[in-house]
Design a protein around this motif. Sequence first.
Motif, PDB file in Angstrom:
ATOM      1  N   PHE A  64     -39.376  29.617 -12.205  1.00  0.00           N
ATOM      2  CA  PHE A  64     -39.099  31.055 -12.366  1.00  0.00           C
ATOM      3  C   PHE A  64     -37.638  31.308 -12.024  1.00  0.00           C
ATOM      4  O   PHE A  64     -37.151  30.791 -11.027  1.00  0.00           O
ATOM      5  N   PRO A  65     -36.954  32.117 -12.863  1.00  0.00           N
ATOM      6  CA  PRO A  65     -37.455  32.811 -14.045  1.00  0.00           C
ATOM      7  C   PRO A  65     -37.680  31.862 -15.218  1.00  0.00           C
ATOM      8  O   PRO A  65     -37.034  30.814 -15.323  1.00  0.00           O
ATOM      9  N   HIS A  66     -38.580  32.273 -16.109  1.00  0.00           N
ATOM     10  CA  HIS A  66     -38.994  31.406 -17.203  1.00  0.00           C
ATOM     11  C   HIS A  66     -37.881  31.122 -18.192  1.00  0.00           C
ATOM     12  O   HIS A  66     -37.935  30.141 -18.927  1.00  0.00           O
ATOM     13  N   ASP A  67     -36.856  31.988 -18.217  1.00  0.00           N
ATOM     14  CA  ASP A  67     -35.763  31.820 -19.173  1.00  0.00           C
ATOM     15  C   ASP A  67     -34.501  31.242 -18.531  1.00  0.00           C
ATOM     16  O   ASP A  67     -33.399  31.406 -19.055  1.00  0.00           O
ATOM     17  N   ASP A  68     -34.665  30.529 -17.417  1.00  0.00           N
ATOM     18  CA  ASP A  68     -33.541  29.815 -16.813  1.00  0.00           C
ATOM     19  C   ASP A  68     -33.446  28.452 -17.497  1.00  0.00           C
ATOM     20  O   ASP A  68     -33.917  27.432 -16.992  1.00  0.00           O
ATOM     21  N   TYR A  69     -32.824  28.432 -18.672  1.00  0.00           N
ATOM     22  CA  TYR A  69     -32.791  27.222 -19.489  1.00  0.00           C
ATOM     23  C   TYR A  69     -31.938  26.130 -18.854  1.00  0.00           C
ATOM     24  O   TYR A  69     -32.209  24.943 -19.053  1.00  0.00           O
ATOM     25  N   VAL A  70     -30.938  26.514 -18.094  1.00  0.00           N
ATOM     26  CA  VAL A  70     -30.104  25.514 -17.411  1.00  0.00           C
ATOM     27  C   VAL A  70     -30.940  24.747 -16.392  1.00  0.00           C
ATOM     28  O   VAL A  70     -30.881  23.513 -16.305  1.00  0.00           O
ATOM     29  N   ALA A  71     -31.739  25.470 -15.618  1.00  0.00           N
ATOM     30  CA  ALA A  71     -32.584  24.809 -14.622  1.00  0.00           C
ATOM     31  C   ALA A  71     -33.648  23.946 -15.296  1.00  0.00           C
ATOM     32  O   ALA A  71     -33.927  22.828 -14.844  1.00  0.00           O
ATOM     33  N   LEU A  72     -34.246  24.440 -16.379  1.00  0.00           N
ATOM     34  CA  LEU A  72     -35.254  23.647 -17.090  1.00  0.00           C
ATOM     35  C   LEU A  72     -34.648  22.354 -17.633  1.00  0.00           C
ATOM     36  O   LEU A  72     -35.246  21.276 -17.526  1.00  0.00           O
ATOM     37  N   ALA A  73     -33.463  22.467 -18.214  1.00  0.00           N
ATOM     38  CA  ALA A  73     -32.800  21.276 -18.759  1.00  0.00           C
ATOM     39  C   ALA A  73     -32.493  20.270 -17.654  1.00  0.00           C
ATOM     40  O   ALA A  73     -32.682  19.059 -17.831  1.00  0.00           O
ATOM     41  N   ALA A  74     -32.043  20.759 -16.517  1.00  0.00           N
ATOM     42  CA  ALA A  74     -31.733  19.868 -15.399  1.00  0.00           C
ATOM     43  C   ALA A  74     -32.991  19.176 -14.900  1.00  0.00           C
ATOM     44  O   ALA A  74     -32.982  17.974 -14.609  1.00  0.00           O
ATOM     45  N   LEU A  75     -34.078  19.925 -14.812  1.00  0.00           N
ATOM     46  CA  LEU A  75     -35.330  19.353 -14.330  1.00  0.00           C
ATOM     47  C   LEU A  75     -35.839  18.279 -15.293  1.00  0.00           C
ATOM     48  O   LEU A  75     -36.233  17.184 -14.859  1.00  0.00           O
ATOM     49  N   GLN A  76     -35.832  18.579 -16.580  1.00  0.00           N
ATOM     50  CA  GLN A  76     -36.332  17.624 -17.563  1.00  0.00           C
ATOM     51  C   GLN A  76     -35.514  16.326 -17.534  1.00  0.00           C
ATOM     52  O   GLN A  76     -36.070  15.222 -17.591  1.00  0.00           O
TER      53      GLN A  76
END
Length: 316
Positions: free
Chosen positions: A222-234
Amino acid sequence: MKLAKLDAIPLKIPFSIGPLVPKSGGQPWHAQEIVLVRVETDDGLVGWGEAFSYSCQRAVVAAIEDMIAPLAVGRDVDDIPAFMRELQQVVHLFGRYGLVMFAFSGLDIALWDLAAKAKGVPLARLIDPSAAMTPLEGYSSLYRYGDIDLVKAKCRQSLDQGYKVIKLHEITEPEVRAAREEVGADIALTVDTNCPWTLEEARAMALAFKPYDLTWLEEPIFPHDDYVALAALQADVGIPLAAGENLCTRYQFAQMIAGNAVGYVQPSITKVGGVTEFVEVARLTSAAGLQLMPHSPYFGPGLMATLQVMSACPRP
């Protein structure tokens, strides 16, 4: 086709998951809330759509009746994408996301239903005359139980029903471990966490889940649209991520895809803007070489439209 009537029809379908009471929007969730959208032309043809409305049904009905119907009734519609763009532009002050787009989604689905009926073809063939119309495989999507024995029982029930893919909604490691032990190594297992964690928390939990060979981890941040964090996690944990059920319009999906944030793209046809936006998201997904995996926990026109559009959508 000239639109003579537009109605929003709220329905509630009671359900139970046994000893637990799930929540939606932070409130006890005892019924599936559906807003059907019925559109009728001046020559009596009827199209059906569905607007997402879990825990927000009254607001979605109001958006349809007060904001959209006055603009749509009486209009001739020959080009659905152009018409939807026009209406969105007129009411853009109220937003193009969330509740407003849920309402637009219902209208858009109903218009495409009308168009397919007028042509006498399945929706898939209206979108793509060469659509294969091949069978689509679904997965078993379980609720969040937080109980090892209940998770095992629900996984076993899913296997008995013939499912080859099971989605959990658990957020702790013991339940995920129990599911993998129950289903064995050959069943695909996914986990949808519904946006509970920061990046640091998500990294720790993803690593805890990694031994259980997840096909994807869904909405971990969260937030669901934090694409930078999602990319880093993946990139960090090496587990494909899935997201998109809470995004609206092709533009938000374009940002997520461009950010290399996910491996599985999940438009929800009753949220994203209907068939029009779903098809555009599918094209973006295919061009990026990613997997289209729609979000569709529906039982009415939303489910039917998803099946039809998936039969016509490009795949990598």
